[in-house]
Scaffold this motif. Structure first.
Motif, PDB file in Angstrom:
ATOM      1  N   GLY A 114       0.810  -1.211   0.000  1.00 18.11           N
ATOM      2  CA  GLY A 114       0.000   0.000   0.000  1.00 18.11           C
ATOM      3  C   GLY A 114       0.845   1.263   0.000  1.00 18.11           C
ATOM      4  O   GLY A 114       1.998   1.268   0.449  1.00 18.11           O
ATOM      5  N   ASP A 115       0.273   2.343  -0.493  1.00 16.09           N
ATOM      6  CA  ASP A 115       1.024   3.591  -0.637  1.00 16.09           C
ATOM      7  C   ASP A 115       1.401   4.242   0.692  1.00 16.09           C
ATOM      8  O   ASP A 115       2.224   5.158   0.709  1.00 16.09           O
ATOM      9  CB  ASP A 115       0.279   4.579  -1.538  1.00 16.09           C
ATOM     10  N   HIS A 116       0.848   3.789   1.804  1.00 21.40           N
ATOM     11  CA  HIS A 116       1.230   4.311   3.122  1.00 21.40           C
ATOM     12  C   HIS A 116       1.765   3.217   4.046  1.00 21.40           C
ATOM     13  O   HIS A 116       1.854   3.409   5.253  1.00 21.40           O
ATOM     14  CB  HIS A 116       0.071   5.070   3.770  1.00 21.40           C
ATOM     15  N   ALA A 117       2.114   2.077   3.471  1.00 22.92           N
ATOM     16  CA  ALA A 117       2.766   1.025   4.256  1.00 22.92           C
ATOM     17  C   ALA A 117       4.184   1.465   4.566  1.00 22.92           C
ATOM     18  O   ALA A 117       4.840   2.109   3.753  1.00 22.92           O
ATOM     19  CB  ALA A 117       2.771  -0.282   3.467  1.00 22.92           C
ATOM     20  N   SER A 118       4.645   1.156   5.774  1.00 22.81           N
ATOM     21  CA  SER A 118       5.997   1.541   6.181  1.00 22.81           C
ATOM     22  C   SER A 118       6.360   0.756   7.441  1.00 22.81           C
ATOM     23  O   SER A 118       5.483   0.205   8.108  1.00 22.81           O
ATOM     24  CB  SER A 118       6.060   3.041   6.481  1.00 22.81           C
ATOM     25  N   PRO A 119       7.636   0.734   7.786  1.00 22.56           N
ATOM     26  CA  PRO A 119       8.003   0.111   9.064  1.00 22.56           C
ATOM     27  C   PRO A 119       7.282   0.746  10.261  1.00 22.56           C
ATOM     28  O   PRO A 119       6.879   0.032  11.178  1.00 22.56           O
ATOM     29  CB  PRO A 119       9.522   0.317   9.134  1.00 22.56           C
TER      30      PRO A 119
END
Length: 182
Positions: A114-119
């Motif tokens: 997703g475009d806002h997936a992050s650690p």
């Protein structure tokens, strides 16, 4: 990160009595948003170590069921970077309390590719019990819905969803699940 307000005895944004943190900053700008004042990243006050301690202290009260994080938009990268370590502190200090987060973004945007997936988002999701996801859509507004403003928004059981890989909707207490209007 800045925050717009903190409510220390909130009963509207999750089950039971809660502390609710409203972060500042949102790029989504949903039509008829209930908290347009928090769109600016500079709105409110800086989220400091003292602010964290005040929230942690408020959660120690036995009548407080948990913490809710709203906005603005908690998943904006600037906010997620500050919230990830804070929510880990909350989870470690109060494993029995539940943590809810409201986002105008969907589960699919926040996870995987997703475009806002992050650690930072992964760290946040690992701390949550419920994610209320999806933008507020005025045309789908429904005042009979509990804990959300429009029918497109989902209340996701985060631990079960993470464990199974399939989105699982949080189950409300049947006593409260349906409003009965006389």
């Amino acid at each position: 990160m800045n925050y717009a307000t903190i409510k220390y005895c909130d009963i509207a944004n999750g089950t039971g009595v809660r502390t609710s943190l409203f972060v500042s900053g949102c790029r989504l700008h949903c039509k008829n948003c209930f908290n347009e004042e928090a769109w600016s990243f500079s709105a409110g006050k800086p989220f400091t170590q003292d602010t964290e301690e005040e929230i942690l202290s408020s959660l120690s009260a036995p009548y407080i069921d948990g913490l809710s994080v709203l906005g603005g938009e908690p998943t904006e990268p600037e906010n997620a970077a500050a919230l990830a370590p804070f929510l880990e502190r909350v989870r470690a200090a109060y494993p029995e309390k539940n943590i809810w987060m409201y986002s105008g973004r969907t589960w699919e945007q926040l996870t995987g590719n997703g475009d806002h997936a992050s650690p930072d988002m992964n760290r946040i999701l690992d701390c949550l019990n419920v994610l209320v996801d999806g933008p507020f859509v005025q045309e789908l507004h429904d005042i009979t819905l509990r804990f959300r403003g429009s029918s497109n928004q989902r209340l996701i059981d985060v631990p079960t969803t993470l464990a199974t890989g399939a989105i699982t909707i949080w189950e409300d207490d049947p006593q409260f699940a349906q409003h009965a209007w006389a």
